[in-house]
Design a protein around this motif. Sequence first.
Motif, PDB file in Angstrom:
ATOM      1  N   PRO A 174       0.892  -1.362  -0.001  1.00 53.19           N
ATOM      2  CA  PRO A 174       0.061  -0.082  -0.048  1.00 53.19           C
ATOM      3  C   PRO A 174       0.765   1.287   0.009  1.00 53.19           C
ATOM      4  O   PRO A 174       1.751   1.256   0.768  1.00 53.19           O
ATOM      5  CB  PRO A 174      -0.787  -0.158   1.365  1.00 53.19           C
ATOM      6  CG  PRO A 174      -0.851  -1.679   1.579  1.00 53.19           C
ATOM      7  CD  PRO A 174       0.379  -2.242   1.255  1.00 53.19           C
ATOM      8  N   PRO A 175       0.654   1.990  -1.057  1.00 55.55           N
ATOM      9  CA  PRO A 175       1.392   3.182  -0.972  1.00 55.55           C
ATOM     10  C   PRO A 175       1.460   4.201   0.438  1.00 55.55           C
ATOM     11  O   PRO A 175       2.576   4.591   0.486  1.00 55.55           O
ATOM     12  CB  PRO A 175       0.734   4.508  -1.937  1.00 55.55           C
ATOM     13  CG  PRO A 175      -0.590   3.834  -2.324  1.00 55.55           C
ATOM     14  CD  PRO A 175      -0.406   2.226  -1.612  1.00 55.55           C
ATOM     15  N   GLU A 176       0.481   4.213   1.054  1.00 58.45           N
ATOM     16  CA  GLU A 176       0.797   4.798   2.537  1.00 58.45           C
ATOM     17  C   GLU A 176       1.984   4.212   3.351  1.00 58.45           C
ATOM     18  O   GLU A 176       2.625   4.726   4.198  1.00 58.45           O
ATOM     19  CB  GLU A 176      -0.421   4.840   3.242  1.00 58.45           C
ATOM     20  CG  GLU A 176      -1.628   5.574   2.864  1.00 58.45           C
ATOM     21  CD  GLU A 176      -2.218   4.771   1.319  1.00 58.45           C
ATOM     22  OE1 GLU A 176      -3.194   5.448   0.730  1.00 58.45           O
ATOM     23  OE2 GLU A 176      -2.040   3.425   1.427  1.00 58.45           O
ATOM     24  N   GLU A 177       2.049   2.893   3.283  1.00 65.92           N
ATOM     25  CA  GLU A 177       3.045   2.079   3.961  1.00 65.92           C
ATOM     26  C   GLU A 177       4.353   2.443   3.470  1.00 65.92           C
ATOM     27  O   GLU A 177       5.559   2.577   4.028  1.00 65.92           O
ATOM     28  CB  GLU A 177       2.848   0.703   4.077  1.00 65.92           C
ATOM     29  CG  GLU A 177       3.762  -0.304   4.645  1.00 65.92           C
ATOM     30  CD  GLU A 177       4.086   0.014   6.114  1.00 65.92           C
ATOM     31  OE1 GLU A 177       5.303  -0.382   6.759  1.00 65.92           O
ATOM     32  OE2 GLU A 177       3.379   1.119   6.917  1.00 65.92           O
ATOM     33  N   GLY A 178       4.355   2.561   2.042  1.00 70.50           N
ATOM     34  CA  GLY A 178       5.654   2.825   1.417  1.00 70.50           C
ATOM     35  C   GLY A 178       6.245   4.247   1.713  1.00 70.50           C
ATOM     36  O   GLY A 178       7.428   4.505   2.042  1.00 70.50           O
ATOM     37  N   LEU A 179       5.373   5.252   2.040  1.00 74.04           N
ATOM     38  CA  LEU A 179       5.793   6.519   2.308  1.00 74.04           C
ATOM     39  C   LEU A 179       5.972   6.647   3.811  1.00 74.04           C
ATOM     40  O   LEU A 179       7.084   7.506   4.053  1.00 74.04           O
ATOM     41  CB  LEU A 179       4.366   7.421   2.104  1.00 74.04           C
ATOM     42  CG  LEU A 179       3.848   7.819   0.631  1.00 74.04           C
ATOM     43  CD1 LEU A 179       2.468   8.525   0.719  1.00 74.04           C
ATOM     44  CD2 LEU A 179       4.978   8.705  -0.006  1.00 74.04           C
ATOM     45  N   ARG A 180       5.260   5.895   4.555  1.00 75.23           N
ATOM     46  CA  ARG A 180       5.652   5.844   5.915  1.00 75.23           C
ATOM     47  C   ARG A 180       7.223   5.354   5.889  1.00 75.23           C
ATOM     48  O   ARG A 180       8.033   5.821   6.885  1.00 75.23           O
ATOM     49  CB  ARG A 180       4.764   4.987   6.694  1.00 75.23           C
ATOM     50  CG  ARG A 180       5.070   4.750   8.242  1.00 75.23           C
ATOM     51  CD  ARG A 180       4.496   3.995   8.994  1.00 75.23           C
ATOM     52  NE  ARG A 180       5.056   2.498   8.748  1.00 75.23           N
ATOM     53  CZ  ARG A 180       6.204   2.022   9.093  1.00 75.23           C
ATOM     54  NH1 ARG A 180       6.750   2.766   9.845  1.00 75.23           N
ATOM     55  NH2 ARG A 180       6.487   0.782   8.576  1.00 75.23           N
ATOM     56  N   ARG A 181       7.446   4.341   5.529  1.00 76.18           N
ATOM     57  CA  ARG A 181       8.929   3.921   5.311  1.00 76.18           C
ATOM     58  C   ARG A 181       9.772   4.622   4.892  1.00 76.18           C
ATOM     59  O   ARG A 181      10.902   4.952   5.338  1.00 76.18           O
ATOM     60  CB  ARG A 181       9.046   2.505   4.577  1.00 76.18           C
ATOM     61  CG  ARG A 181       8.193   1.506   5.204  1.00 76.18           C
ATOM     62  CD  ARG A 181       8.356  -0.075   4.376  1.00 76.18           C
ATOM     63  NE  ARG A 181       7.645  -0.721   4.860  1.00 76.18           N
ATOM     64  CZ  ARG A 181       7.429  -2.157   4.379  1.00 76.18           C
ATOM     65  NH1 ARG A 181       8.169  -2.371   3.228  1.00 76.18           N
ATOM     66  NH2 ARG A 181       6.707  -3.345   4.809  1.00 76.18           N
ATOM     67  N   ASN A 182       9.401   5.483   3.877  1.00 76.96           N
ATOM     68  CA  ASN A 182      10.547   6.662   3.107  1.00 76.96           C
ATOM     69  C   ASN A 182      10.759   7.728   4.029  1.00 76.96           C
ATOM     70  O   ASN A 182      11.809   8.347   3.666  1.00 76.96           O
ATOM     71  CB  ASN A 182       9.942   6.793   1.836  1.00 76.96           C
ATOM     72  CG  ASN A 182      10.101   5.775   0.676  1.00 76.96           C
ATOM     73  OD1 ASN A 182      10.997   4.799   0.864  1.00 76.96           O
ATOM     74  ND2 ASN A 182       9.240   5.822  -0.495  1.00 76.96           N
TER      75      ASN A 182
END
Length: 216
Positions: free
Chosen positions: A147-155
């Motif tokens: 999910p993009p929200e998780e990717g953004l959180r990691r980034n």
Amino acid sequence: MVVTDSNLEQLEHIRFIAIEGVNGAGKTTLQRKVCAYLKEKGFNAVTTMEPGSTEIGRALREIVLKRKGITPICELFLFCADRAQHVAEVIRPAINDGKIVVTDRYYYSTAVFQGEGRGIDKQIVSTLNEVAIEGVRPDLVFLLDLPPEEGLRRNRQKLDKDRFEDEDPSFQRKIREGFLNIARESKEPFYIIDAAQSQENVWESALKVLNVAFKG
């Protein structure tokens, strides 16, 4: 073409593996583990990435990932230029030498980021990709779905972000859907892994595929 656990047996003669997915999905970590697995099996494995795996590519990477004001079409040409050099200088020679190539990103990323994300005509993107790869296609693609929200959180934890990691959530959602669509439509076999899992579970999913493909 999406490969599932029920039809893994069709995977054979694997010489070229691509790892794809949204930013923050864990591609580099998986690449490292795949390469280590192959070397343990006695294969000569080569890791590479896009953009930036050649001298010319490194110069293009600095431009395309860091410079502001690049138009979408210019961005497309820069990625395809990097890819053309990558295929000619790294990927094709390694395969011809009997090595197994594992790349972090390939032409699917351009189809998604520039085609879906930037809205460039898909036929234009496809034509330029075809010119760049010169018929060199992966035998297997691992797609890390996140999910993009998780990717953004990691980034957010990264200190050195590129332009694409700063894109808004709507852009990231287009990227995720684009990858899933390509997996369904592509002739190459895609194995989709839930990248929201722990790294251990992601690796177990990939290992299951590798053990069949390489008769482990």
